[in-house]
Design a protein around this motif. Sequence first.
Motif, PDB file in Angstrom:
ATOM      1  N   ILE A  92       0.759  -1.046  -0.311  1.00  0.00           N
ATOM      2  CA  ILE A  92       0.142   0.208   0.180  1.00  0.00           C
ATOM      3  C   ILE A  92       1.254   1.017  -0.092  1.00  0.00           C
ATOM      4  O   ILE A  92       0.990   2.548  -0.671  1.00  0.00           O
ATOM      5  CB  ILE A  92      -0.993  -0.220   1.345  1.00  0.00           C
ATOM      6  CG1 ILE A  92      -2.344  -0.953   1.601  1.00  0.00           C
ATOM      7  CG2 ILE A  92      -1.593   1.154   0.807  1.00  0.00           C
ATOM      8  CD1 ILE A  92      -2.966  -1.485   0.270  1.00  0.00           C
ATOM      9  N   GLU A  93       1.740   1.311   1.068  1.00  0.00           N
ATOM     10  CA  GLU A  93       2.240   2.561   0.320  1.00  0.00           C
ATOM     11  C   GLU A  93       3.387   3.083  -0.287  1.00  0.00           C
ATOM     12  O   GLU A  93       3.906   3.312  -0.649  1.00  0.00           O
ATOM     13  CB  GLU A  93       3.889   2.312   1.995  1.00  0.00           C
ATOM     14  CG  GLU A  93       4.816   3.557   2.339  1.00  0.00           C
ATOM     15  CD  GLU A  93       3.139   4.515   2.344  1.00  0.00           C
ATOM     16  OE1 GLU A  93       4.280   6.373   2.347  1.00  0.00           O
ATOM     17  OE2 GLU A  93       2.159   4.466   2.771  1.00  0.00           O
ATOM     18  N   GLN A  94       4.412   1.741  -0.454  1.00  0.00           N
ATOM     19  CA  GLN A  94       4.667   1.901  -2.132  1.00  0.00           C
ATOM     20  C   GLN A  94       3.569   1.646  -3.844  1.00  0.00           C
ATOM     21  O   GLN A  94       4.706   1.763  -4.452  1.00  0.00           O
ATOM     22  CB  GLN A  94       5.545   0.145  -2.287  1.00  0.00           C
ATOM     23  CG  GLN A  94       7.079   0.273  -1.365  1.00  0.00           C
ATOM     24  CD  GLN A  94       8.042  -0.596  -1.556  1.00  0.00           C
ATOM     25  OE1 GLN A  94       9.185   0.620  -1.299  1.00  0.00           O
ATOM     26  NE2 GLN A  94       8.076  -1.553  -1.276  1.00  0.00           N
ATOM     27  N   ALA A  95       2.582   1.575  -3.068  1.00  0.00           N
ATOM     28  CA  ALA A  95       1.968   1.021  -4.538  1.00  0.00           C
ATOM     29  C   ALA A  95       1.858   2.640  -5.113  1.00  0.00           C
ATOM     30  O   ALA A  95       1.691   3.957  -4.295  1.00  0.00           O
ATOM     31  CB  ALA A  95      -0.099   1.478  -3.837  1.00  0.00           C
ATOM     32  N   ALA A  96       1.916   2.608  -6.754  1.00  0.00           N
ATOM     33  CA  ALA A  96       2.719   4.178  -6.966  1.00  0.00           C
ATOM     34  C   ALA A  96       1.915   4.738  -8.115  1.00  0.00           C
ATOM     35  O   ALA A  96       1.551   3.795  -9.018  1.00  0.00           O
ATOM     36  CB  ALA A  96       3.960   3.984  -7.703  1.00  0.00           C
ATOM     37  N   PHE A  97       0.458   5.296  -7.601  1.00  0.00           N
ATOM     38  CA  PHE A  97      -0.164   5.469  -8.548  1.00  0.00           C
ATOM     39  C   PHE A  97      -0.003   6.701  -9.733  1.00  0.00           C
ATOM     40  O   PHE A  97       0.143   7.865  -9.166  1.00  0.00           O
ATOM     41  CB  PHE A  97      -1.768   5.480  -8.538  1.00  0.00           C
ATOM     42  CG  PHE A  97      -2.425   4.262  -7.302  1.00  0.00           C
ATOM     43  CD1 PHE A  97      -3.330   3.723  -8.044  1.00  0.00           C
ATOM     44  CD2 PHE A  97      -2.639   4.419  -5.721  1.00  0.00           C
ATOM     45  CE1 PHE A  97      -3.923   2.416  -6.979  1.00  0.00           C
ATOM     46  CE2 PHE A  97      -2.312   3.350  -5.226  1.00  0.00           C
ATOM     47  CZ  PHE A  97      -3.933   2.277  -5.837  1.00  0.00           C
ATOM     48  N   ALA A  98      -0.897   6.746 -10.640  1.00  0.00           N
ATOM     49  CA  ALA A  98      -0.491   8.167 -11.566  1.00  0.00           C
ATOM     50  C   ALA A  98      -1.539   7.646 -12.604  1.00  0.00           C
ATOM     51  O   ALA A  98      -1.709   6.792 -13.735  1.00  0.00           O
ATOM     52  CB  ALA A  98       1.357   7.385 -11.983  1.00  0.00           C
ATOM     53  N   PRO A  99      -2.452   8.934 -13.085  1.00  0.00           N
ATOM     54  CA  PRO A  99      -3.011   9.213 -13.680  1.00  0.00           C
ATOM     55  C   PRO A  99      -2.270   8.809 -15.701  1.00  0.00           C
ATOM     56  O   PRO A  99      -3.171   8.867 -16.280  1.00  0.00           O
ATOM     57  CB  PRO A  99      -3.334  10.972 -14.292  1.00  0.00           C
ATOM     58  CG  PRO A  99      -3.174  11.291 -12.691  1.00  0.00           C
ATOM     59  CD  PRO A  99      -1.856  10.403 -12.170  1.00  0.00           C
ATOM     60  N   SER A 100      -1.237   8.964 -15.400  1.00  0.00           N
ATOM     61  CA  SER A 100      -0.303   8.716 -17.316  1.00  0.00           C
ATOM     62  C   SER A 100      -0.438   7.041 -17.606  1.00  0.00           C
ATOM     63  O   SER A 100      -0.100   7.111 -18.323  1.00  0.00           O
ATOM     64  CB  SER A 100       1.142   8.758 -16.770  1.00  0.00           C
ATOM     65  OG  SER A 100       1.608   8.693 -15.433  1.00  0.00           O
ATOM     66  N   ASN A 101      -1.368   6.363 -16.287  1.00  0.00           N
ATOM     67  CA  ASN A 101      -1.391   4.876 -16.011  1.00  0.00           C
ATOM     68  C   ASN A 101      -2.593   4.152 -17.492  1.00  0.00           C
ATOM     69  O   ASN A 101      -3.259   4.194 -16.635  1.00  0.00           O
ATOM     70  CB  ASN A 101      -0.854   4.102 -15.110  1.00  0.00           C
ATOM     71  CG  ASN A 101       0.351   3.617 -14.309  1.00  0.00           C
ATOM     72  OD1 ASN A 101       1.363   3.889 -15.509  1.00  0.00           O
ATOM     73  ND2 ASN A 101       0.770   3.548 -13.390  1.00  0.00           N
ATOM     74  N   LEU A 102      -2.376   4.948 -18.211  1.00  0.00           N
ATOM     75  CA  LEU A 102      -3.663   4.637 -19.483  1.00  0.00           C
ATOM     76  C   LEU A 102      -3.094   3.649 -20.371  1.00  0.00           C
ATOM     77  O   LEU A 102      -1.896   2.734 -20.420  1.00  0.00           O
ATOM     78  CB  LEU A 102      -3.418   6.014 -20.321  1.00  0.00           C
ATOM     79  CG  LEU A 102      -3.487   7.358 -19.156  1.00  0.00           C
ATOM     80  CD1 LEU A 102      -3.586   8.553 -19.786  1.00  0.00           C
ATOM     81  CD2 LEU A 102      -5.189   7.185 -18.640  1.00  0.00           C
ATOM     82  N   VAL A 103      -4.165   3.121 -21.181  1.00  0.00           N
ATOM     83  CA  VAL A 103      -4.538   1.758 -21.657  1.00  0.00           C
ATOM     84  C   VAL A 103      -4.953   2.483 -22.387  1.00  0.00           C
ATOM     85  O   VAL A 103      -5.980   3.101 -23.192  1.00  0.00           O
ATOM     86  CB  VAL A 103      -4.812   0.231 -20.636  1.00  0.00           C
ATOM     87  CG1 VAL A 103      -3.900  -0.350 -19.774  1.00  0.00           C
ATOM     88  CG2 VAL A 103      -5.993   0.487 -20.680  1.00  0.00           C
ATOM     89  N   PRO A 104      -5.026   0.661 -24.074  1.00  0.00           N
ATOM     90  CA  PRO A 104      -5.718   1.221 -25.109  1.00  0.00           C
ATOM     91  C   PRO A 104      -7.229   1.125 -25.250  1.00  0.00           C
ATOM     92  O   PRO A 104      -7.428   0.854 -24.448  1.00  0.00           O
ATOM     93  CB  PRO A 104      -4.896  -0.126 -25.957  1.00  0.00           C
ATOM     94  CG  PRO A 104      -3.900  -0.358 -25.856  1.00  0.00           C
ATOM     95  CD  PRO A 104      -3.935   0.005 -24.606  1.00  0.00           C
TER      96      PRO A 104
END
Length: 484
Positions: free
Chosen positions: A307-319
């Motif tokens: 959880i602490e190392q979970a690194a979310f980013a809006p740039s994680n986009l998919v086709p």
Amino acid sequence: MTHRLTAQNGAPISDDQNSLTAGARGPVALQDWHLIEKLAHFNRERIPERVVHAKGSGAYGTFTVTNDLSQYTIADHFQQVGKQTEVVVRFSTVGGEAGSADAERDPRGFAVRFYTKNGNHDVVGNNTPVFFLRDGIKFPDFIHTQKRNPATNLKDPQAMWDFWSLNPEALHQVTILMSDRGIPASYRHMNGYGSHTFSMWNNNGERFWVKFHFKTQQGIQNLSNEQADKLKGIDPDHAQRDLYGSIQDGDSPRWTLYLQIMPELDAEKYDINPFDLTKVWPHKDYPLIEAGVLELNRNAENYFNEIEQAAFAPSNLVPGVGASPDKMLQARLFAYADAQRYRIGANYNQLPVNCPHASQANHYQRAGAFAGTACPYHGDSKESGVNYGPNTQGGPEQSAQYAEPPLRLSGDLDRYDRFAEENFAQAGDLYRLMDESQQQALADTIAATLSQVTVEVQQRMLAQFAEADAGYAERVQQAIAKRS
């Protein structure tokens, strides 16, 4: 055998040779997240607490499709009724430090990662459908006002209200924050929103503008100021305890995901700027369309690792899911991934919680912190000796079939005045939706801190409240007077 070229999140790359530009001879767009990722990672190839959202909780679960959305998107996790996709979700407060209380009056982060077969798709939002700003250039200034004063090291109502009084675009979100919904009773009892406008496209190359709404099936529950003050002293970790305990007891929390969907060309004629993060789209114009159910049913075995190392980013986009001209989103496409590179290391996506569980990542990024960390979901995959593309050495290749349709642009490249947008109508609409007791509670909460600032700042804020609704300003003014 060749492998398809992907980004670090496992999403296939359609073009690795050309940057995204505004016209053949135009400037490069900041939303070219693949370019940014390559450059930012390269800068870190030679060998701390989150700045915001430091206090958080999270869990794993599933997303189950209940309505096939293939007419709007090629994204596989939104197609085929009954299809399940693994997810991890992190909830958080925004302004407080890692040791702060869960019951603070603060927006709540609501970040969802879908581990899809075409890479990780992150929806990194809040429990509110809007935000304080419409342009990311102001984000560092805003967060400074929410943190501690550099001289006193104390929270600073003067800085907070001074900033808001000079940035009237914040009034809609301020009204939500100071209302009865400003302190959710738990993470299970609040909605989540992607907040930004995103894009989707289908097999015909048609683009749609989209907003994500996660509606809690547990019902909305909130805390009063008095309840929150007591809870902060009794159990500052109450939201973490509630989420972990409910899942441990088999009471899996659920949210229904709905989308608002706007055909691409509607944006040119709609009376509201659909890319303005301080605005909502009225449901009468773009009703909610059900997509599926999000369920959290598994706690992490190691909080720090997962959880602490979970690194979310809006740039994680998919086709099938892309960005939009939303200025705040454009800034976040760079800032969030870059914050993770700084906080964790250049190869943060190779950690188990961040690597694409359902797809293989193949790219040419090398070295840096955590280099060589193996994603446990794909066994001991060996890198080829080649670290550049294109090549004739059997390295991964781009996949043109996943390209997003071109976006038509117009206008001169300039710094457009964000104050030109309308700021008060939706804040006034929200105020008038409240009953009298809710309106009074809103005014009292505002007055608790606004009464501590200079008269000049108070007057600027009262003028904003009056622009939204005359009764709004009158109630706040009376509440301040009672505290004098």
